[in-house]
Motif scaffolding. Structure first.
Motif, PDB file in Angstrom:
ATOM      1  N   ILE A  30      25.356 -21.804   2.873  1.00  0.00           N
ATOM      2  CA  ILE A  30      26.373 -22.161   3.858  1.00  0.00           C
ATOM      3  C   ILE A  30      27.200 -23.312   3.306  1.00  0.00           C
ATOM      4  O   ILE A  30      26.663 -24.295   2.801  1.00  0.00           O
ATOM      5  N   ASN A  31      28.528 -23.158   3.368  1.00  0.00           N
ATOM      6  CA  ASN A  31      29.469 -24.147   2.829  1.00  0.00           C
ATOM      7  C   ASN A  31      29.227 -24.432   1.353  1.00  0.00           C
ATOM      8  O   ASN A  31      29.329 -25.572   0.894  1.00  0.00           O
ATOM      9  N   ASN A  47      30.834 -19.126   0.746  1.00  0.00           N
ATOM     10  CA  ASN A  47      30.665 -18.981   2.185  1.00  0.00           C
ATOM     11  C   ASN A  47      31.196 -20.270   2.808  1.00  0.00           C
ATOM     12  O   ASN A  47      30.488 -21.259   2.909  1.00  0.00           O
ATOM     13  N   PHE A  48      32.463 -20.267   3.169  1.00  0.00           N
ATOM     14  CA  PHE A  48      33.119 -21.444   3.728  1.00  0.00           C
ATOM     15  C   PHE A  48      32.922 -21.402   5.244  1.00  0.00           C
ATOM     16  O   PHE A  48      33.849 -21.107   6.013  1.00  0.00           O
ATOM     17  N   ARG A  50      32.517 -23.638   7.518  1.00  0.00           N
ATOM     18  CA  ARG A  50      33.321 -24.555   8.348  1.00  0.00           C
ATOM     19  C   ARG A  50      34.624 -23.898   8.779  1.00  0.00           C
ATOM     20  O   ARG A  50      35.170 -24.205   9.827  1.00  0.00           O
ATOM     21  N   GLU A  51      35.129 -22.991   7.929  1.00  0.00           N
ATOM     22  CA  GLU A  51      36.364 -22.255   8.218  1.00  0.00           C
ATOM     23  C   GLU A  51      36.089 -20.876   8.794  1.00  0.00           C
ATOM     24  O   GLU A  51      36.997 -20.208   9.254  1.00  0.00           O
ATOM     25  N   GLY A  75      36.086 -27.665  -0.040  1.00  0.00           N
ATOM     26  CA  GLY A  75      36.655 -28.512   0.998  1.00  0.00           C
ATOM     27  C   GLY A  75      38.069 -28.076   1.281  1.00  0.00           C
ATOM     28  O   GLY A  75      38.461 -26.951   0.964  1.00  0.00           O
ATOM     29  N   PRO A  81      42.115 -24.443   1.568  1.00  0.00           N
ATOM     30  CA  PRO A  81      40.731 -24.416   1.113  1.00  0.00           C
ATOM     31  C   PRO A  81      40.697 -24.526  -0.412  1.00  0.00           C
ATOM     32  O   PRO A  81      41.505 -23.919  -1.108  1.00  0.00           O
TER      33      PRO A  81
END
Length: 125
Positions: A30-31, A47-48, A50-51, A75, A81
């Motif tokens: 994750i992230n 695997n972004f 947060r978005e 980030g 992104p």
């Protein structure tokens, strides 16, 4: 042997001929990112969370020609992104591959889709 930078070319969704079954979503942090192999290409898949989005790009950083982008930090910069190379912090857009903090060539990006908790990456060959 490291692939040539010429091995990689951006693929848009419209040009996808093959949706490569990469792995279950649970195999990607994750992230964060992980590397997959497709033919002679190493591809970084992110695997972004947060978005709520997934991204894929070449794993090869064009600065020192090292296969490291999947281990980079993801980030955002001005709502773009990005991934930062873990070696020298060069940053690249995960949307279009543009180098965001210098004049390196853009990296190749690839479409990603998730179906039934399986991650697929699109290729044109």
């Amino acid at each position: 042997m490291i692939s040539s930078i010429k091995t990689y070319e951006t693929v848009t969704t419209e040009k996808v001929k093959v949706w490569f079954k990469a792995a279950p979503t649970s195999r990607f942090p994750i992230n964060g990112g992980a590397c997959i192999k497709y033919k002679d290409k190493q591809i970084a898949v992110f695997n972004f969370a947060r978005e709520g989005r997934w991204y894929a790009c070449q794993n090869l950083c064009p600065h020192k020609m090292e296969m490291v982008l999947s281990r980079g930090i993801i980030g955002e910069e001005n709502m773009e992104p990005k991934v930062a190379c873990p070696l020298h912090k060069n940053t690249f857009s995960l949307k279009n591959g543009n180098h965001l903090n210098g004049d390196l060539e853009a990296i190749a990006t690839y479409p990603v889709k998730v179906e039934d908790d399986i991650v697929y990456v699109g290729f044109s060959e």
